[in-house]
Write a protein that holds these residues in place. Sequence first.
Motif, short mmCIF file in Angstrom:
data_model
loop_
_atom_site.label_atom_id
_atom_site.label_comp_id
_atom_site.label_asym_id
_atom_site.label_seq_id
_atom_site.Cartn_x
_atom_site.Cartn_y
_atom_site.Cartn_z
N ARG A 1 -0.26 -3.97 6.20
CA ARG A 1 0.54 -3.89 4.97
C ARG A 1 0.71 -2.45 4.51
N MET A 2 -0.35 -1.66 4.58
CA MET A 2 -0.26 -0.26 4.17
C MET A 2 0.77 0.50 4.99
N HIS A 3 0.88 0.13 6.27
CA HIS A 3 1.83 0.78 7.16
C HIS A 3 3.21 0.14 7.11
N GLY A 4 3.33 -0.96 6.36
CA GLY A 4 4.61 -1.64 6.23
C GLY A 4 5.04 -2.33 7.51
N VAL A 5 4.07 -2.78 8.29
CA VAL A 5 4.37 -3.40 9.59
C VAL A 5 4.57 -4.90 9.41
N ASN B 1 -8.90 -9.86 7.24
CA ASN B 1 -8.32 -9.35 6.00
C ASN B 1 -8.12 -7.84 6.09
N ALA B 2 -9.08 -7.12 6.67
CA ALA B 2 -8.96 -5.67 6.82
C ALA B 2 -7.76 -5.31 7.69
N VAL B 3 -7.58 -6.05 8.78
CA VAL B 3 -6.44 -5.80 9.67
C VAL B 3 -5.13 -6.05 8.91
N VAL B 4 -5.06 -7.13 8.16
CA VAL B 4 -3.86 -7.44 7.38
C VAL B 4 -3.58 -6.32 6.38
N MET C 1 -8.16 3.87 14.28
CA MET C 1 -6.82 4.40 14.53
C MET C 1 -6.11 4.72 13.22
N HIS C 2 -6.29 3.87 12.23
CA HIS C 2 -5.69 4.09 10.92
C HIS C 2 -6.28 5.35 10.28
N GLN C 3 -7.59 5.48 10.31
CA GLN C 3 -8.26 6.61 9.68
C GLN C 3 -7.92 7.94 10.35
N SER C 4 -7.73 7.92 11.66
CA SER C 4 -7.45 9.16 12.39
C SER C 4 -5.97 9.53 12.40
N ALA D 1 5.08 3.10 6.97
CA ALA D 1 5.41 3.34 5.57
C ALA D 1 4.61 4.53 5.04
N LEU D 2 3.43 4.77 5.58
CA LEU D 2 2.63 5.92 5.16
C LEU D 2 3.30 7.22 5.57
N LEU D 3 3.90 7.24 6.75
CA LEU D 3 4.62 8.42 7.21
C LEU D 3 5.88 8.63 6.38
N GLU D 4 6.59 7.55 6.09
CA GLU D 4 7.79 7.65 5.25
C GLU D 4 7.43 8.20 3.87
N GLN D 5 6.32 7.74 3.32
CA GLN D 5 5.87 8.20 2.01
C GLN D 5 5.53 9.69 2.07
#
Length: 96
Positions: free
Chosen positions: A15-19, A8-11, A64-67, A82-86
């Motif tokens: 999703r946060m990254h829009g992948v 679930n954490a990986v999903v 990797m996400h946190q860094s 999506a985080l970079l786009e935002q």
Amino acid sequence: MPRCGFSNAVVQIMRMHGVNYDAHNVLADDSVRQGIKEYSDWPTIPQVFINGDFVGGCDILLQMHQSGELIDELQKVGITSALLEQEMENDKGEKK
């Protein structure tokens, strides 16, 4: 639907990254579950592959996400997070 907290954490990270991603229920077939562990030489599930290359499990992806490294890894394969786009949109708004 992830059947464990780690999956679930990986999903959620994806999703946060829009992948867009594919997921496979390795619990449905023990030979697949063991086979993926042997293939990657990684003892735990879930396992994350980007463009066919093994990245790691939940703990690695979370680090990797946190860094911010995940954004870079995604860019290497032509995926803009999506985080970079935002962030870029927020920067544009601040400059006006």
